[in-house]
Design an enzyme around this catalytic site. Structure first.
Site, mmCIF file in Angstrom:
data_model
loop_
_atom_site.group_PDB
_atom_site.id
_atom_site.type_symbol
_atom_site.label_atom_id
_atom_site.label_comp_id
_atom_site.label_asym_id
_atom_site.label_seq_id
_atom_site.Cartn_x
_atom_site.Cartn_y
_atom_site.Cartn_z
ATOM 1 N N LYS A 21 0.832 -1.203 0.000
ATOM 2 C CA LYS A 21 0.000 0.000 0.000
ATOM 3 C C LYS A 21 0.872 1.261 0.000
ATOM 4 O O LYS A 21 0.615 2.211 -0.751
ATOM 5 C CB LYS A 21 -0.904 -0.004 1.235
ATOM 6 C CG LYS A 21 -1.689 1.284 1.466
ATOM 7 C CD LYS A 21 -2.619 1.164 2.658
ATOM 8 C CE LYS A 21 -1.906 1.201 3.988
ATOM 9 N NZ LYS A 21 -1.540 2.561 4.439
ATOM 10 N N GLN A 166 4.763 11.526 7.854
ATOM 11 C CA GLN A 166 4.002 11.855 6.647
ATOM 12 C C GLN A 166 4.067 13.338 6.315
ATOM 13 O O GLN A 166 3.993 13.717 5.141
ATOM 14 C CB GLN A 166 2.547 11.410 6.806
ATOM 15 C CG GLN A 166 2.386 9.903 6.867
ATOM 16 C CD GLN A 166 0.995 9.479 7.311
ATOM 17 O OE1 GLN A 166 0.144 10.319 7.652
ATOM 18 N NE2 GLN A 166 0.758 8.178 7.332
ATOM 19 N N ASP A 309 3.836 -0.190 11.525
ATOM 20 C CA ASP A 309 2.604 -0.839 11.087
ATOM 21 C C ASP A 309 2.596 -2.343 11.306
ATOM 22 O O ASP A 309 1.622 -3.010 10.935
ATOM 23 C CB ASP A 309 2.332 -0.512 9.616
ATOM 24 C CG ASP A 309 1.775 0.893 9.436
ATOM 25 O OD1 ASP A 309 1.244 1.447 10.411
ATOM 26 O OD2 ASP A 309 1.893 1.445 8.327
ATOM 27 N N ARG A 340 -3.758 3.524 18.952
ATOM 28 C CA ARG A 340 -3.426 2.104 18.816
ATOM 29 C C ARG A 340 -2.712 1.534 20.038
ATOM 30 O O ARG A 340 -2.327 0.361 20.027
ATOM 31 C CB ARG A 340 -2.583 1.871 17.559
ATOM 32 C CG ARG A 340 -3.385 1.985 16.274
ATOM 33 C CD ARG A 340 -2.533 1.708 15.049
ATOM 34 N NE ARG A 340 -3.321 1.816 13.824
ATOM 35 C CZ ARG A 340 -2.808 1.864 12.605
ATOM 36 N NH1 ARG A 340 -1.498 1.811 12.439
ATOM 37 N NH2 ARG A 340 -3.596 1.953 11.552
#
Length: 430
Positions: A21, A166, A309, A340
């Site tokens: 991805k 990011q 991740d 998370r």
């Protein structure tokens, strides 16, 4: 839809890893930023990558696709003048395109997931884009966000790296196209440095020159560069594969997963090393990982920042390990689709796991005998949480029901199909 995961003692089979991805979204973007036609072989299909496809079309790219490849004729440095963009629940897509949208007169990013992406902060990127000359309206750093750009100036800018890498990636995609040279200084700590390595790799493949310091905290970017139209091939996805490998590790198994390059720049490739450290029998040769699990694992300590991740899948495996495991330097997990750390551990406790949290740590007191299960748990609309909770369900004593499990499609739409192919007992229910 919900999914019921029934304890499954054995997994066996041979599957092809999903395409990455992270690489797909980056290749789609650099292809759109080129002025010619690029070809991307084996792109991932997920809600995130589909959001990037949709948005670059809206911005003026011509996108054509068949079963094997996607061809993109880009808009270069001149995106179409669109009023709104909808990135769905894709945080990386939002942040990358906030930077690119600042080349346009005015674009509003709408808020269609108020309980997930709508809660995530983007202040650090907003501040950096304003330094470049954009004018931005926002809701305390959150969606909806309206960007008025057009004439950005380049020059010296700063960006904080302690929430997400990011923001920096977004600026690295943008600044080579500006008229002036740029210099980027990263403030504070930089999370997920290895993901910046992926961004730089893709940008370099697209013909762009960026001078990065060895510690990835300073960058010199010549301006007036143009992305080149190229041909790309997407490698297998380690973040999604981490959950499949963890599932094989906690059960009696003989599972083969193909397409996972040993020398990949994906930090989540560490899942293979982590499972080895946990004494899981496996081999990794010629991009093929074979796990012959016996359900016996030992605890470990691991710096999760290099493999963000994959951490939730690692934690799921550690739930069944002998001893106490510790995953540290993972605070940025709190700023994802959900928290998370807190949210995930609360659900693990419901299933019977013995876990603790610190601000930037997850501590797991393993239960090799298994956990009780027999509960309904909330995945908080988070694809990584869904996949990791499924691993726990396979080794529970009673089935668990995971609410809203269809959100796994954000990154791995066929996750449950792959698990079923390996023999896992999973069932969709309304």
């Amino acid at each position: 839809m919900d999914v019921i995961v029934t304890p499954t003692p054995r997994l066996q089979g041979d599957i092809q890893a999903l395409s990455s991805k992270n690489y797909t979204t980056r290749y789609l973007l650099v292809a759109a930023l080129a002025e010619g036609t690029s070809t991307i072989y084996y792109p991932a299909h997920s809600e995130d990558s589909d959001a990037m496809r949709r948005c670059i079309r809206d911005l003026g790219a011509v996108v054509e696709e068949d079963e094997e490849k996607i061809t993109i004729t880009g808009f270069g440095s001149r995106p179409s003048d669109v009023k709104e963009l909808n990135v769905g629940n894709a945080g990386a897509v939002l942040r990358f395109l906030m930077a690119i949208a600042s080349l346009s007169p005015e674009v509003t990013f709408v808020n269609t997931y108020p309980d997930s992406l709508g809660k995530r902060p983007h202040d650090d990127l907003i501040v950096s884009l304003e330094q470049l000359g954009a004018s931005i309206e926002h809701n305390e750093g959150k969606l909806p966000i309206t960007i008025r750009g057009g004439q950005l100036k380049g020059g010296k800018i700063t960006v904080s790296g302690n929430i997400s890498s990011q923001f920096l990636s977004a600026l690295l995609f943008l600044t080579p196209m500006l008229e002036e040279d740029s210099e980027i200084e990263v403030l504070h700590d930089l999370k997920s440095k290895i993901v910046i390595g992926q961004t730089l790799e893709v940008i370099e493949q697209a013909g762009i020159v960026i001078h990065a310091s060895e510690d990835l905290m300073h960058y010199r970017i010549p301006g007036r560069q143009k992305y080149e139209a190229k041909t790309y091939r997407v490698q297998g996805d380690y973040p999604g594969s981490a959950a499949v490998l963890a599932a094989a590790a906690v059960t009696e198994s003989d599972v083969t997963l193909r397409g996972l390059e040993e020398k990949s720049k994906q930090g989540e490739r560490a899942i293979v090393d982590v499972l080895r450290m946990m004494n899981v029998p496996l081999t990794h040769d010629n991009a093929v990982v074979r796990v012959q699990g016996n359900g016996k694992l030992k605890a470990l300590e691991f710096d999760g920042d290099v493999a963000t991740d994959a951490v939730l899948a690692m934690v799921a495996a550690a739930v069944f390990a002998e001893g106490t495991s510790r995953f540290y330097n993972v605070e940025n997990l709190r700023y994802k689709e959900c928290d998370r750390i807190t949210d995930y551990l609360n659900e693990l406790r419901k299933a019977g796991a013995n876990v603790e949290e610190r601000q930037s740590e997850i501590i797991v007191h393993g239960r090799p005998e298994g956990v009780e299960g027999g509960v309904e748990i909330d995945a908080h609309y988070d694809h990584r949480v869904i996949m990791a909770l499924t691993v726990v369900g396979l080794r529970s004593k009673q089935p668990i029901r995971i609410r809203d499990a269809h959100h796994v499609a954000k990154s791995y739409p066929i996750y449950f199909d792959h698990l079923k192919a390996l023999g896992a007992q999973v069932e969709w229910v309304e």
